[in-house]
Motif scaffolding. Structure first.
Motif, short mmCIF file in Angstrom:
data_model
loop_
_atom_site.label_atom_id
_atom_site.label_comp_id
_atom_site.label_asym_id
_atom_site.label_seq_id
_atom_site.Cartn_x
_atom_site.Cartn_y
_atom_site.Cartn_z
N ASP A 50 0.80 -1.24 0.00
CA ASP A 50 0.00 0.00 0.00
C ASP A 50 0.82 1.28 0.00
OD1 ASP A 50 0.40 -1.15 2.53
OD2 ASP A 50 -1.17 0.02 3.48
N PHE A 51 2.16 1.17 0.16
CA PHE A 51 3.00 2.38 0.05
C PHE A 51 2.85 3.02 -1.33
CE2 PHE A 51 5.73 -0.81 -1.86
CZ PHE A 51 6.32 -0.12 -2.89
N ASN A 593 5.52 2.89 5.15
CA ASN A 593 4.31 3.49 4.57
C ASN A 593 3.25 2.43 4.28
OD1 ASN A 593 4.62 6.42 4.33
ND2 ASN A 593 6.45 5.91 3.14
N CYS A 594 3.42 1.25 4.82
CA CYS A 594 2.42 0.18 4.66
C CYS A 594 1.67 0.05 5.98
CB CYS A 594 3.09 -1.14 4.33
SG CYS A 594 3.90 -1.11 2.73
N ALA A 596 -0.31 -2.12 7.56
CA ALA A 596 -0.22 -3.29 8.44
C ALA A 596 1.19 -3.45 9.02
CB ALA A 596 -0.61 -4.55 7.67
N LEU A 597 2.20 -3.25 8.19
CA LEU A 597 3.57 -3.46 8.65
C LEU A 597 3.97 -2.38 9.66
CD1 LEU A 597 5.15 -4.40 5.21
CD2 LEU A 597 4.32 -5.93 6.99
N GLN A 598 3.51 -1.16 9.40
CA GLN A 598 3.81 -0.06 10.30
C GLN A 598 3.07 -0.24 11.64
OE1 GLN A 598 5.94 2.24 10.04
NE2 GLN A 598 5.30 4.14 10.96
N THR A 599 1.89 -0.86 11.57
CA THR A 599 1.13 -1.13 12.79
C THR A 599 1.85 -2.16 13.66
OG1 THR A 599 -0.96 -0.60 11.72
CG2 THR A 599 -1.08 -2.02 13.65
N LEU A 600 2.45 -3.13 13.02
CA LEU A 600 3.10 -4.21 13.75
C LEU A 600 4.37 -3.75 14.47
CD1 LEU A 600 2.17 -7.16 13.86
CD2 LEU A 600 3.90 -7.71 12.17
#
Lengths: 714, 182
Positions: A50-51, A593-594, A596-600
C-alpha cells in the motif's frame, strides 16, 4: 479486479505475487506460484503493497521534480525540463572543473529493476566517464562477491533456493533466515522434515536454532577462528575428500599450514565453544551426502569479512560439496534486486555481466556498443569511500539513485558531514527520505507496481515484474530520467521500453545472452549463466567441478583471525550488533508506509538485551532507554530477551529515532570495504522519567515526519 | 460432534506474525477495509516467543468451556461446532478472561453510539470480548491458516482427531515393548 504478475520488492527470495488492481489502483496482493515461493508469501509480500498509494504514514511519495537553489533554503517545484537542465548543467560544470571522477553515482537494489540500473551505470561510464558507481551490496554481501570471486570464480549463490530442502546437512552461519528471508526459512524447515541435519552458528538463539541439531553460540567477532577450526578438524581428523582436493583445488599446503594452529582447543577461548562441539559439527557436516552452507550479514558485516567468506567456501571445497545439486555455498542476498544491481554492473570495478573495467577487450566492447571512444579503466570509488573522498576534496557531486545513505550507512554523523560538504547532490527516489532532505535536485521516479522490469533473485534467477497501475504525479521511470540527463549532457539516449534496454544488455553479457524477455514472460524464471536462447539456465554452478577461476580450480584460502576493532571497556561495556526486523525492510521508506507493517512495529524500535544485563542496569522490559557509543546517542525501547547472549545488545537499523547507525563504527573490511555493522562498543542507560521519554520519542518522531512532509509538499 | 479449533505446530513457526495481521484484517475494528492502525490492530491470536518456543496461541474451543460456563450474561455460546460470542450481550465483566486457561479471551471497550431515550448518544461505551471465531463468517475459513508461509497452522475437527488418534494407537501397538515385562 485485475491481477498483475509481480515479484515481491523486499528480500531476495524472489517471491512471485499478483498485485490486485481495481480502477487503476493497487488494492491487494496474493501469492503466485513462483519457483522459489511455491504459492507462499510472508507478511511483507502479503501486506507490503500500500505504500504505492502514497499513504503518507511515514513519508510522502515524491510527485514532482524539485530544486533547492540554496542550501538550507526551501525546495521549489519545477518542470522536468528545468530540473534536467539544471541538474545536467551543474554536473557538466563539476565535470569540466574537477574531472569525471569527481562525480559518484549509486545503483538501486530495490524497486527500479535491472534495466534502470543498467542505464544508470551506462550514464556514469559513458556519459560522465567514471567508474564511480556502486550499490548497497557494498554494505551487505560485498564480501561474499569479493571472496567467492577469488576462491570459486563466481560471487553468487552456487545453488538454488529450491535445492535447500533436498540438502542433507545445512550449516547456517551468521544468518537469521526467519527474519531475513522467511521463504528461505521455509525451505530449511522442509529440509529438516526430510531428515537433514541442521547446524546453526550464531550468538543468538535464532528461530532456526530451535530446529537445529546443533547450535554453536560463538562469541561475536570470532567467525574466522571458528571457520579455521572447522577446516582444522576436517583436515586433521581426515574427514575431507583427499581425491577431490587433489583434483579440483589449489593452495592446500598453505591452507593446511595456516589452519594447523587453529585446533578446536586453541579457539575455545576465542569462540567460547567447547572443542568437542566444534569437532562434532564438522563430523556431521562432512558425513552428509550433500551439504549446504548458508550465510548472511553475520559473516559479511565485519572488519574481517572477505576472509571468512573465503574460509566458508574452503569447507565446501574440502568436502566436495560443490558442482552438483543440493550442495554448495549460499550467500543469501538481502534485497530483492541486490543480486541484479551487481549483475548489471553497479560495481566500481565491473561492467554488466561481471566483466572487469580494466579488461581491454571488455572495455573496447562496451565503448563500441555505447558509441564512445574509450571508457575509464580506473576502478571507481565504493559507497563507503564517499565520506572520505569528500573530505579529501576528491568527490564533489553525488547522484543518489534509490538509496537512503543518511539512514543506512554506518556512523551517520560522518555521512551528514560529507553531504554538507558535497557541492551538488541529486536524489532520485520515490519517497522523501532523510537523504532527499540533503538534495539540491530531487527527481521523482515511478515505483514498483508502476513500471516493468526484471529482478534477479538471490539465486541468480531473472524474473519479470509488470506494471500494475499508472503512476500518480509528475513522475517518470528511472531509465527515462537517466536518458533525459544523458541527452542533456550531450549524449543522445532514448529507449522505447525496458525490453529494448534488456536486449542491449544481454547482447553485451555472455552470461545472460539467452535470458530473453520472452523466456522470462509470466512466471518465467531463468538462472544465469544462460548463454544461448536454447539454454535452460543454470540452477547450480561449477559442473564437473570446473571453477570459474583462471586456473579452473577452487582456491583454498585461510587467514589469521583478527578481533573486532572497538573493544568493550568500562565506559562502553556492551557490544552492539545490528540485525533485522521481519516486518520492515532496509531504510523502511516502503514498509513504513504500509499500514499493516507499520502497525506491527513502529518507532523507536527495540534494543534487545539479555535478562542478566537488563537486571544489572535496572532496565525493565518495554521501557525506553538511552544507548550511547563514542559516536552518538539514541533512544530505544528495551526488549528483555533470553535468546540474545549476555554482553551484546541488538538493534534493527530502520528506525529514525532509535537509529542504531548513529552508533555504529565506520571500520571497513580492507578488501570489500564493508563496514563492521555487527560490532561496536555501547552503553545502555536507564531513564528514570519514562513519561518524559515517551513524550520525547513522540515529539521527535512527529517533528521529523512533519519536516519531511513539509519539504515534499511545495 | 466435537468443537473445531485452530492450532499451530510450534516446530514450524518462524515467529513472523503474518497470521496476526491476517487475523486482524479478517476482524476489522470500525470501518471494514480501513487500513490497520495500532488502535484497530486486534488479532485474536498472538505469537508467543519464549526461549525455546515460538508459536501462535489462540482459543481451543473447549467442549466444556470455562468462558461459556462463567459468563453471567449468556454472551458466550456453542454454535457451529465452536465457541462464539454474542457481542450485544457482552457487558465487559472480564470473568471469561479470568477463567480461560489459554489467555484466549480479550475484553475491550470501544466508543459506540447507543440509543438512549430515543436519541443516539455518541459517548457511550460498548464492551466486546474478542476471541478466535474460526472466521465462521468468512467464505474461505480461518484467515490465519493460508497466510502462514510455513503452513504451521491447522484446522482440527473430529475427523482430524480421530485420524491422529488411530495412527497413534497403531504406532503404540507396533511398539509394544512392555509385553516383555511378563
Amino acid at each position: 479486479m485485475e491481477k498483475v504478475i509481480s515479484v515481491c520488492p523486499y528480500c531476495g527470495s524472489g517471491c512471485k505475487l499478483n498485485l490486485l488492481v481495481e480502477n487503476g489502483t493497487v488494492v491487494g496482493a496474493e501469492p503466485a506460484n513462483g519457483v522459489t515461493n511455491e504459492g507462499e508469501l510472508c507478511l511483507k509480500g502479503y501486506f507490503g503493497w500500500d505504500f504505492i498509494n502514497d499513504t503518507k504514514l511515514l513519508t510522502p511519495r515524491l510527485k514532482q521534480p524539485m530544486i533547492r537553489r540554496q542550501r538550507g533554503g526551501e525546495f521549489e517545484a519545477v518542470s522536468w525540463d528545468e530540473a534536467i537542465s539544471y541538474a545536467s548543467s551543474r554536473l557538466q560544470e563539476i565535470k569540466a572543473k574537477h574531472g569525471s571522477d569527481a562525480i559518484m553515482c549509486t545503483g538501486s537494489s530495490r524497486g527500479p529493476g535491472n534495466e534502470s540500473n543498467y542505464v544508470m551505470q551506462k550514464f556514469a561510464r559513458a556519459v560522465i566517464g567514471t567508474n564511480n558507481i556502486d550499490c548497497c551490496a557494498r554494505v551487505c554481501h560485498g564480501p561474499s562477491v569479493a571472496g567467492l570471486q577469488v576462491t570459486l570464480g563466481n560471487g553468487a549463490m552456487s545453488n538454488s533456493i529450491c535445492e535447500i530442502e533436498d540438502s542433507k546437512c545445512i550449516l547456517v552461519f551468521g544468518y537469521n533466515p526467519a527474519d531475513s528471508h522467511p521463504i528461505v526459512a521455509r525451505r530449511i524447515l522442509k529440509a529438516k522434515e526430510k531428515g537433514a541435519k541442521v547446524i546453526v552458528c550464531d550468538p543468538r538463539f535464532i528461530e532456526t536454532a530451535r530446529l537445529a541439531d546443533m547450535w554453536l553460540p560463538l562469541h561475536n567477532g570470532s567467525n574466522m577462528a571458528l571457520v579455521n577450526a572447522f577446516a582444522n578438524v576436517l583436515i586433521e581428523e581426515n574427514l575431507y575428500k583427499q581425491d577431490y582436493v587433489a583434483r579440483y583445488t589449489e593452495g592446500f599446503e598453505d591452507y593446511r599450514a595456516l589452519v594447523s594452529k587453529y585446533t578446536p582447543e586453541y579457539v575455545e577461548t576465542i569462540t567460547g565453544l567447547p572443542a568437542q562441539q566444534i569437532r562434532e559439527a564438522m563430523r556431521v557436516y562432512a558425513a552428509a551426502p550433500s551439504a549446504t552452507i548458508l550465510w548472511g550479514m553475520g559473516v559479511t558485516q565485519w572488519g574481517q569479512a572477505v576472509d571468512v567468506v573465503k574460509g566458508l567456501s574452503g569447507l565446501a571445497l574440502l568436502t566436495g560439496n560443490l558442482g552438483r545439486p543440493n550442495v554448495g555455498v549460499g550467500p543469501v542476498r538481502g534485497q530483492n534486486n541486490v543480486q541484479g544491481a551487481c549483475d548489471v554492473g553497479m560495481l566500481p570495478n565491473q561492467f554488466p555481466g561481471y566483466q572487469h573495467v580494466s579488461d581491454e577487450a571488455a572495455s573496447a566492447k562496451f565503448a563500441k556498443a555505447w558509441g564512445v571512444p574509450e571508457l575509464s579503466k580506473r576502478v571507481g570509488f565504493s559507497l563507503t569511500d564517499v565520506p572520505h573522498v569528500v573530505q579529501e576534496g576528491k568527490l564533489k557531486a553525488y547522484y543518489i539513485f534509490g538509496e537512503d545513505p543518511a539512514q543506512t550507512e554506518p556512523d551517520l554523523e560522518t555521512m551528514r558531514q560529507a553531504f554538507e560538504k558535497l557541492e551538488f547532490i541529486i536524489v532520485q527516489d520515490i519517497f522523501m527520505t532523510k537523504t532527499a532532505m540533503f538534495a539540491d535536485v530531487i527527481l521523482p521516479a515511478t515505483s514498483w507496481g508502476e513500471h516493468d522490469g526484471v529482478y534477479s533473485s538471490a539465486d541468480r534467477g531473472f524474473q519479470r515484474f509488470y506494471k500494475a497501475a499508472e503512476p500518480k504525479g509528475n513522475v517518470k521511470p528511472d531509465w527515462e530520467i537517466f536518458s533525459l540527463m544523458a541527452t542533456a549532457m550531450g549524449y543522445p539516449m532514448k529507449y522505447r521500453d525496458t525490453r529494448e534496454i534488456w536486449d542491449e544488455m544481454i547482447a553485451l553479457c555472455p552470461l545472460y545472452t539467452g535470458a530473453t524477455y520472452d523466456k522470462l514472460a509470466g512466471l518465467g524464471y531463468v538462472q544465469w549463466p544462460c548463454p544461448t536462447e536454447d539454454h535452460p539456465g543454470t540452477p547450480w554452478l561449477y559442473k564437473d567441478n570446473k571453477f570459474d577461476t583462471a586456473s579452473g580450480k577452487g582456491l583454498l584460502f585461510a587467514a589469521e583471525w583478527r578481533a573486532p576493532l572497538e573493544q568493550v571497556d568500562a565506559e562502553y561495556p556492551l557490544g552492539l550488533c545490528t540485525v533485522r526486523e521481519v516486518g520492515h525492510y532496509s531504510c523502511r521508506s516502503m514498509t513504513g508506509n504500509c499500514s499493516a507493517l507499520q502497525t506491527l512495529a513502529d518507532e523507536p524500535g527495540y534494543v534487545q538485551i539479555h535478562p542478566d544485563n537488563a537486571a544489572k542496569l535496572g532496565l525493565q522490559d518495554q521501557q525506553l532507554a538511552w544507548i550511547a557509543s563514542r559516536r552518538g546517542k539514541v533512544i530505544a525501547r528495551v526488549a528483555v530477551n533470553e535468546r540474545v547472549n549476555a554482553g551484546t545488545v541488538y538493534m534493527t537499523y530502520q528506525w529514525w529515532i532509535g537509529a542504531c547507525n548513529e552508533l555504529t563504527i565506520e571500520h571497513l573490511d580492507p578488501i570489500s570495504k564493508t563496514p563492521e555493522y555487527k560490532h561496536c562498543a555501547v552503553r545502555v542507560e536507564a531513564i528514570d522519567d519514562q513519561l518524559w521519554a515517551e513524550n520525547y520519542v513522540q515529539q521527535e518522531y512527529s517533528q521529523l515526519k512533519a519536516r519531511l512532509r513539509h519539504a515534499a509538499t511545495v | 460432534m466435537m468443537n473445531r479449533f485452530v492450532i499451530a505446530e510450534p516446530d514450524k513457526c518462524i515467529g513472523c506474525r503474518t497470521c496476526e495481521i491476517a487475523c486482524a484484517l479478517a476482524h476489522p475494528v470500525g470501518a471494514i477495509a480501513a487500513p490497520l492502525t495500532p488502535a484497530t490492530f486486534a488479532p485474536r491470536l498472538t505469537v508467543v516467543k519464549g526461549m525455546k518456543i515460538s508459536t501462535p496461541v489462540l482459543c481451543r474451543h473447549c467442549e466444556d468451556a470455562p468462558c461459556v460456563n462463567v459468563c453471567p450474561n449468556g454472551a458466550i455460546v456453542y454454535r457451529q461446532n465452536s465457541v462464539q460470542v454474542l457481542q450485544d450481550r457482552c457487558v465487559g465483566c472480564k470473568t471469561c478472561m479470568v477463567a480461560c486457561p489459554y489467555g484466549a479471551m480479550n475484553v475491550v471497550a470501544r466508543p459506540a453510539a447507543q440509543p438512549a431515550a430515543g436519541y443516539a448518544t455518541t459517548h457511550a461505551i460498548k464492551a466486546e470480548v474478542q476471541k478466535c471465531d474460526l472466521c465462521v463468517d468468512h467464505a474461505g475459513g480461518p484467515a490465519c491458516i493460508p497466510s502462514c508461509p510455513t503452513k504451521a497452522l491447522h484446522l482440527v475437527d473430529r475427523n482430524t482427531m480421530d485420524a491422529a488418534r488411530k495412527s497413534r494407537q497403531e504406532r503404540a501397538a507396533l511398539d509394544m515393548t512392555n509385553g516383555r515385562l511378563f
